[in-house]
Design a protein around this motif. Structure first.
Motif, PDB file in Angstrom:
ATOM      1  N   VAL A 119       0.868  -1.179   0.000  1.00 12.83           N
ATOM      2  CA  VAL A 119       0.000   0.000   0.000  1.00 12.83           C
ATOM      3  C   VAL A 119       0.905   1.228   0.000  1.00 12.83           C
ATOM      4  O   VAL A 119       1.601   1.506   0.973  1.00 12.83           O
ATOM      5  N   HIS A 120       0.924   1.942  -1.098  1.00 11.58           N
ATOM      6  CA  HIS A 120       1.833   3.076  -1.277  1.00 11.58           C
ATOM      7  C   HIS A 120       1.046   4.388  -1.254  1.00 11.58           C
ATOM      8  O   HIS A 120       0.010   4.509  -1.908  1.00 11.58           O
ATOM      9  N   VAL A 121       1.560   5.344  -0.529  1.00 13.93           N
ATOM     10  CA  VAL A 121       0.921   6.652  -0.413  1.00 13.93           C
ATOM     11  C   VAL A 121       1.832   7.713  -1.026  1.00 13.93           C
ATOM     12  O   VAL A 121       3.025   7.770  -0.728  1.00 13.93           O
ATOM     13  N   VAL A 122       1.263   8.530  -1.903  1.00 13.42           N
ATOM     14  CA  VAL A 122       2.000   9.630  -2.523  1.00 13.42           C
ATOM     15  C   VAL A 122       1.379  10.942  -2.055  1.00 13.42           C
ATOM     16  O   VAL A 122       0.167  11.136  -2.165  1.00 13.42           O
ATOM     17  N   GLU A 123       2.220  11.822  -1.529  1.00 10.20           N
ATOM     18  CA  GLU A 123       1.769  13.129  -1.068  1.00 10.20           C
ATOM     19  C   GLU A 123       2.639  14.218  -1.701  1.00 10.20           C
ATOM     20  O   GLU A 123       3.743  13.924  -2.179  1.00 10.20           O
ATOM     21  N   LYS A 140      -1.946  -4.686  -5.204  1.00 10.22           N
ATOM     22  CA  LYS A 140      -1.199  -3.482  -4.861  1.00 10.22           C
ATOM     23  C   LYS A 140      -2.156  -2.289  -4.888  1.00 10.22           C
ATOM     24  O   LYS A 140      -3.047  -2.225  -5.731  1.00 10.22           O
ATOM     25  N   ILE A 141      -1.953  -1.387  -3.964  1.00  6.97           N
ATOM     26  CA  ILE A 141      -2.809  -0.211  -3.851  1.00  6.97           C
ATOM     27  C   ILE A 141      -1.934   1.027  -3.767  1.00  6.97           C
ATOM     28  O   ILE A 141      -0.897   1.018  -3.091  1.00  6.97           O
ATOM     29  N   TYR A 142      -2.338   2.081  -4.459  1.00  6.35           N
ATOM     30  CA  TYR A 142      -1.665   3.360  -4.245  1.00  6.35           C
ATOM     31  C   TYR A 142      -2.702   4.450  -3.996  1.00  6.35           C
ATOM     32  O   TYR A 142      -3.776   4.465  -4.595  1.00  6.35           O
ATOM     33  N   ILE A 143      -2.361   5.309  -3.059  1.00  4.92           N
ATOM     34  CA  ILE A 143      -3.226   6.410  -2.644  1.00  4.92           C
ATOM     35  C   ILE A 143      -2.482   7.706  -2.941  1.00  4.92           C
ATOM     36  O   ILE A 143      -1.365   7.910  -2.454  1.00  4.92           O
ATOM     37  N   ILE A 144      -3.073   8.549  -3.758  1.00  2.00           N
ATOM     38  CA  ILE A 144      -2.461   9.842  -4.079  1.00  2.00           C
ATOM     39  C   ILE A 144      -3.266  10.940  -3.402  1.00  2.00           C
ATOM     40  O   ILE A 144      -4.399  11.237  -3.799  1.00  2.00           O
ATOM     41  N   ASP A 145      -2.691  11.505  -2.353  1.00  2.00           N
ATOM     42  CA  ASP A 145      -3.368  12.568  -1.605  1.00  2.00           C
ATOM     43  C   ASP A 145      -3.094  13.918  -2.282  1.00  2.00           C
ATOM     44  O   ASP A 145      -1.981  14.175  -2.740  1.00  2.00           O
ATOM     45  N   GLU A 167      -4.651  -6.585 -10.527  1.00  2.00           N
ATOM     46  CA  GLU A 167      -5.043  -6.338  -9.135  1.00  2.00           C
ATOM     47  C   GLU A 167      -4.355  -5.101  -8.572  1.00  2.00           C
ATOM     48  O   GLU A 167      -3.896  -5.094  -7.436  1.00  2.00           O
ATOM     49  N   THR A 168      -4.301  -4.067  -9.377  1.00  2.00           N
ATOM     50  CA  THR A 168      -3.782  -2.779  -8.939  1.00  2.00           C
ATOM     51  C   THR A 168      -4.947  -1.811  -8.771  1.00  2.00           C
ATOM     52  O   THR A 168      -5.785  -1.683  -9.661  1.00  2.00           O
ATOM     53  N   TYR A 169      -4.991  -1.169  -7.622  1.00  2.00           N
ATOM     54  CA  TYR A 169      -6.100  -0.262  -7.328  1.00  2.00           C
ATOM     55  C   TYR A 169      -5.554   1.116  -6.938  1.00  2.00           C
ATOM     56  O   TYR A 169      -4.605   1.212  -6.154  1.00  2.00           O
ATOM     57  N   ALA A 170      -6.170   2.142  -7.489  1.00  2.00           N
ATOM     58  CA  ALA A 170      -5.735   3.517  -7.227  1.00  2.00           C
ATOM     59  C   ALA A 170      -6.828   4.304  -6.529  1.00  2.00           C
ATOM     60  O   ALA A 170      -8.017   4.153  -6.845  1.00  2.00           O
ATOM     61  N   PHE A 171      -6.404   5.147  -5.596  1.00  2.00           N
ATOM     62  CA  PHE A 171      -7.323   6.066  -4.914  1.00  2.00           C
ATOM     63  C   PHE A 171      -6.729   7.462  -5.018  1.00  2.00           C
ATOM     64  O   PHE A 171      -5.678   7.745  -4.446  1.00  2.00           O
TER      65      PHE A 171
END
Length: 330
Positions: free
Chosen positions: A81-85, A113-118, A141-145
């Protein structure tokens, strides 16, 4: 922290319904765009969604919050779970490229895999174009938020490739109810709800001793102006100005002063349900009987004008003295 989709449904029913249906039918979109004002629950929702996707012991659509995956996501250290800020004021191209490199590797815990771009609206043009290529060719199975408070700043081509989740601002009533549920009094909860519709900002104010004292000083200034007007200037000098040393704090003080004078008008109109300083109802009703609606309207107008003047380079102390003199003259 959100614990269930039912909990989210209390404040964001449409979003909760869309997500629950997606989980129930196992029809998860590859990318979601979470759009709404600050404090509406976008980030918490993205983490709850991530938990639901990774949880080893899911109860229906709700994660267990106890398994290793749930705990890692909650502590922000799950390897998949990757977070980009924003890096400084923007999200830069190299951040998206690094994300792409990470997602080209096999997942450490599973295929997901999940990535969240704040603050996705803060991507530079090159970063947004890099993300667009990523969205056009998603892995199985890659999900983006993507989270944003300014959807109009995001490329239409990115928006078109995402499932929209629109978060509505909390109503004042709902925010008050939530604060009361957490143990805060209706009177101070009602006051805070006039200043913000952001749950996090509301809690920050409620746990700040400065705000509690500011509210008390507004009540004391109001009482002084109504009952002992000859002491108002001394009160401004000795009590008010030391507590409101900068303009942002003084603006909050003037907002609160505006609300307590509006309360007097509501008392005259017998609209007690609109009163903010409900713990001062007896004082407000008593004073409302000793003035006229036109005088109250004039006082409200002067406070509003003073707020506007505060934005320019005026002497704050002189401004407050003028307010005190004007309000006591009525």
């Amino acid at each position: 922290m959100l614990k269930s989709w039912t909990q989210l449904s209390d404040v964001q029913p449409t979003v909760a319904k869309i997500v629950v249906n997606s989980l129930r039918r196992d029809r998860i979109a590859h990318a979601y765009l979470l759009d709404g004002m600050k404090g509406t629950g976008k980030k918490e929702t993205s983490y709850l969604f991530a938990k639901s996707l990774f949880c080893k012991n899911r109860d229906g659509e709700d994660p267990c919050h106890q398994c290793v995956n749930c705990k890692r996501i909650e502590s922000r250290n799950h390897p998949d779970v990757h977070v980009v800020e924003p890096d400084g004021n923007s999200i830069k191209k190299h951040q998206i490229q690094y994300l792409q490199e990470e997602f080209s590797k096999t997942g450490l815990e599973s295929k997901q895999k999940i990535y969240i771009i704040d603050h996705a609206d803060k991507m530079t043009t090159s970063a947004a174009n890099s993300l667009l290529k990523f969205l056009e060719e998603p892995n199985q199975e890659t999900y983006a938020f993507l989270l944003t408070e300014n959807i109009h700043r995001i490329l239409n081509t990115i928006i078109s490739r995402c499932q929209p989740l629109s978060f509505q601002a909390l109503t004042s009533k709902r925010l008050i109810d939530k604060l009361v549920e957490q143990g805060y009094s209706p009177s101070i909860s009602t006051t805070v709800a006039q200043l913000t519709n952001d749950m996090n900002e509301a809690l920050e104010l409620l746990t700040d001793d400065w705000f509690a004292e500011a509210r008390l000083l507004v009540i004391k200034l109001y009482e002084t102006l109504q009952v002992r007007p000859q002491q108002a200037l001394l009160f401004i000098h000795e009590k008010w100005m030391p507590h409101f040393p900068d303009r942002s704090q003084l603006e909050i003080g003037l907002d609160l002063l505006l609300y307590i004078y509006k309360d007097m008008l509501y008392a005259q109109l017998q609209k007690n349900e609109e009163i903010v300083f409900i713990d001062q109802l007896e004082l407000i009703e008593k004073q409302s009987l000793q003035t006229t609606q036109s005088k109250i309207v004039d006082q409200l107008s002067f406070i509003l004008q003073s707020k506007s003047r505060l934005a320019s380079n005026v002497n704050a102390h002189l401004l407050m003295e003028q307010i005190a003199l004007n309000l006591q003259e009525g």
